[in-house]
Design a protein around this motif. Sequence first.
Motif, PDB file in Angstrom:
ATOM      1  N   SER B  31       0.821  -1.217   0.000  1.00  0.00           N
ATOM      2  CA  SER B  31       0.000   0.000   0.000  1.00  0.00           C
ATOM      3  C   SER B  31       0.857   1.270   0.000  1.00  0.00           C
ATOM      4  N   LEU B  32       2.108   1.183   0.489  1.00  0.00           N
ATOM      5  CA  LEU B  32       2.979   2.363   0.517  1.00  0.00           C
ATOM      6  C   LEU B  32       3.367   2.841  -0.883  1.00  0.00           C
ATOM      7  N   ILE B  33       3.341   1.945  -1.852  1.00  0.00           N
ATOM      8  CA  ILE B  33       3.834   2.322  -3.183  1.00  0.00           C
ATOM      9  C   ILE B  33       2.790   2.195  -4.289  1.00  0.00           C
ATOM     10  N   ARG B  34       1.662   1.566  -4.001  1.00  0.00           N
ATOM     11  CA  ARG B  34       0.680   1.347  -5.072  1.00  0.00           C
ATOM     12  C   ARG B  34       0.139   2.682  -5.572  1.00  0.00           C
ATOM     13  N   SER B  35      -0.158   2.708  -6.835  1.00  0.00           N
ATOM     14  CA  SER B  35      -0.669   3.929  -7.455  1.00  0.00           C
ATOM     15  C   SER B  35      -1.257   3.538  -8.802  1.00  0.00           C
ATOM     16  N   PRO B  36      -2.273   4.241  -9.230  1.00  0.00           N
ATOM     17  CA  PRO B  36      -2.815   3.961 -10.582  1.00  0.00           C
ATOM     18  C   PRO B  36      -1.824   4.285 -11.695  1.00  0.00           C
ATOM     19  N   ASP B  37      -0.746   4.992 -11.352  1.00  0.00           N
ATOM     20  CA  ASP B  37       0.276   5.300 -12.366  1.00  0.00           C
ATOM     21  C   ASP B  37       1.128   4.077 -12.716  1.00  0.00           C
ATOM     22  N   TYR B  38       1.095   3.074 -11.865  1.00  0.00           N
ATOM     23  CA  TYR B  38       1.990   1.929 -12.035  1.00  0.00           C
ATOM     24  C   TYR B  38       1.209   0.645 -12.297  1.00  0.00           C
ATOM     25  N   GLY B  39       1.755  -0.182 -13.196  1.00  0.00           N
ATOM     26  CA  GLY B  39       1.072  -1.423 -13.531  1.00  0.00           C
ATOM     27  C   GLY B  39       1.760  -2.658 -13.008  1.00  0.00           C
ATOM     28  N   ALA B  40       2.889  -2.491 -12.293  1.00  0.00           N
ATOM     29  CA  ALA B  40       3.615  -3.659 -11.779  1.00  0.00           C
ATOM     30  C   ALA B  40       4.155  -3.355 -10.389  1.00  0.00           C
ATOM     31  N   VAL B  41       3.939  -4.279  -9.490  1.00  0.00           N
ATOM     32  CA  VAL B  41       4.515  -4.155  -8.147  1.00  0.00           C
ATOM     33  C   VAL B  41       5.286  -5.436  -7.838  1.00  0.00           C
ATOM     34  N   VAL B  42       6.549  -5.275  -7.424  1.00  0.00           N
ATOM     35  CA  VAL B  42       7.380  -6.417  -7.029  1.00  0.00           C
ATOM     36  C   VAL B  42       7.687  -6.280  -5.543  1.00  0.00           C
ATOM     37  N   LEU B  43       7.467  -7.367  -4.817  1.00  0.00           N
ATOM     38  CA  LEU B  43       7.780  -7.388  -3.382  1.00  0.00           C
ATOM     39  C   LEU B  43       8.882  -8.402  -3.128  1.00  0.00           C
ATOM     40  N   PHE B  44       9.902  -8.008  -2.367  1.00  0.00           N
ATOM     41  CA  PHE B  44      10.929  -8.947  -1.907  1.00  0.00           C
ATOM     42  C   PHE B  44      10.860  -9.009  -0.394  1.00  0.00           C
ATOM     43  N   ALA B  45      10.758 -10.216   0.138  1.00  0.00           N
ATOM     44  CA  ALA B  45      10.760 -10.395   1.588  1.00  0.00           C
ATOM     45  C   ALA B  45      11.895 -11.331   1.965  1.00  0.00           C
ATOM     46  N   GLY B  46      12.831 -10.838   2.771  1.00  0.00           N
ATOM     47  CA  GLY B  46      13.860 -11.695   3.350  1.00  0.00           C
ATOM     48  C   GLY B  46      13.340 -12.221   4.679  1.00  0.00           C
ATOM     49  N   THR B  47      13.463 -13.527   4.902  1.00  0.00           N
ATOM     50  CA  THR B  47      12.956 -14.118   6.138  1.00  0.00           C
ATOM     51  C   THR B  47      14.087 -14.832   6.882  1.00  0.00           C
ATOM     52  N   VAL B  48      13.892 -15.060   8.164  1.00  0.00           N
ATOM     53  CA  VAL B  48      14.925 -15.692   8.986  1.00  0.00           C
ATOM     54  C   VAL B  48      14.854 -17.207   8.812  1.00  0.00           C
ATOM     55  N   ARG B  49      15.985 -17.782   8.357  1.00  0.00           N
ATOM     56  CA  ARG B  49      16.075 -19.238   8.165  1.00  0.00           C
ATOM     57  C   ARG B  49      16.178 -19.960   9.504  1.00  0.00           C
ATOM     58  N   SER B  50      15.762 -21.216   9.515  1.00  0.00           N
ATOM     59  CA  SER B  50      15.811 -21.987  10.767  1.00  0.00           C
ATOM     60  C   SER B  50      17.189 -22.609  11.008  1.00  0.00           C
ATOM     61  N   LEU B  51      18.046 -22.610   9.969  1.00  0.00           N
ATOM     62  CA  LEU B  51      19.394 -23.164  10.127  1.00  0.00           C
ATOM     63  C   LEU B  51      20.422 -22.089   9.815  1.00  0.00           C
ATOM     64  N   GLU B  52      21.421 -21.951  10.670  1.00  0.00           N
ATOM     65  CA  GLU B  52      22.520 -21.025  10.416  1.00  0.00           C
ATOM     66  C   GLU B  52      23.811 -21.788  10.641  1.00  0.00           C
ATOM     67  N   ASP B  53      24.635 -21.901   9.607  1.00  0.00           N
ATOM     68  CA  ASP B  53      25.847 -22.727   9.677  1.00  0.00           C
ATOM     69  C   ASP B  53      25.522 -24.144  10.131  1.00  0.00           C
ATOM     70  N   GLY B  54      24.400 -24.655   9.666  1.00  0.00           N
ATOM     71  CA  GLY B  54      24.011 -26.032   9.972  1.00  0.00           C
ATOM     72  C   GLY B  54      23.406 -26.228  11.347  1.00  0.00           C
ATOM     73  N   LYS B  55      23.312 -25.160  12.131  1.00  0.00           N
ATOM     74  CA  LYS B  55      22.755 -25.288  13.477  1.00  0.00           C
ATOM     75  C   LYS B  55      21.349 -24.686  13.528  1.00  0.00           C
ATOM     76  N   PRO B  56      20.434 -25.372  14.219  1.00  0.00           N
ATOM     77  CA  PRO B  56      19.080 -24.822  14.304  1.00  0.00           C
ATOM     78  C   PRO B  56      19.036 -23.574  15.193  1.00  0.00           C
ATOM     79  N   ILE B  57      18.355 -22.565  14.717  1.00  0.00           N
ATOM     80  CA  ILE B  57      18.185 -21.343  15.517  1.00  0.00           C
ATOM     81  C   ILE B  57      16.691 -21.023  15.635  1.00  0.00           C
ATOM     82  N   HIS B  58      16.353 -20.248  16.662  1.00  0.00           N
ATOM     83  CA  HIS B  58      14.948 -19.833  16.780  1.00  0.00           C
ATOM     84  C   HIS B  58      14.762 -18.362  16.459  1.00  0.00           C
ATOM     85  N   GLY B  59      15.866 -17.656  16.172  1.00  0.00           N
ATOM     86  CA  GLY B  59      15.707 -16.263  15.790  1.00  0.00           C
ATOM     87  C   GLY B  59      17.043 -15.557  15.686  1.00  0.00           C
TER      88      GLY B  59
END
Lengths: 80, 146
Positions: B31-59
């Motif tokens: 909603s921050l960028i949508r506008s009738p002037d634009y016909g394409a919206v691309v969203l990138f979401a980086g998320t936290v993986r459950s494994l870091e260096d092969g070890k399970p993490i919770h955050g």
Amino acid sequence: MSAKFLFFAQCADWMGRKDMEISCPNPIKIKELLKKTEILSPLVNKKDFLKVAVNQTMADLEKEVCDGDEVAFMPPFSGG
Amino acid sequence: MEMKLPLCPLSAVDERINLTEQALSLDSAFSLIRSPDYGAVVLFAGTVRSLEDGKPIHGIIYEAYTEMAVKEIKKIIAAAEARWQVKLSVQHRLGYVPTGEISFLVSAAGKHRPEAFEACRFTVDEAKEKVPIWKAQYLQEKQGVE
């Protein structure tokens, strides 16, 4: 003169603090400050790894620190 | 004379940059960028993986040099918007982010999809390289803080 120093992420761990004021001659290059200021010694052998910003703009170790400057020592960025 | 109101006025750039300890929302990024002037919206979401260096993490605990981070994000947005004639939003979560949740959110609106994709990719890459934000701690499963 004095400048405010900020330490982020691992730099804060190495320094054991997040910020401090340091008095120093004016002007002085950051590399000279690192060499001459004992309290900054935990950062000296990390020089090749460190990122430095002066007044929130990236700088190198040749940059001179002046009165009232805000100098940040940072590890490589890892956001995302 | 008929007055034509925009469906959703574009926000000032400050309102399209958000560094927060609150959960990030895909809806807000859109909603921050949508506008009738634009016909394409691309969203990138980086998320936290459950494994870091092969070890399970919770955050991960994220830390930022907030004032400088906002300045750098503004520069990146200005460069991308000038190059591709797009509208961008950049958000990053700080503090504790649990596994699976969104830590980094970039949205790009363009007239057509090529510029929206390219601007989004550019902004993600530049932000990771130039914005002072860190993964300060990985929190391991069942083992406390690493």
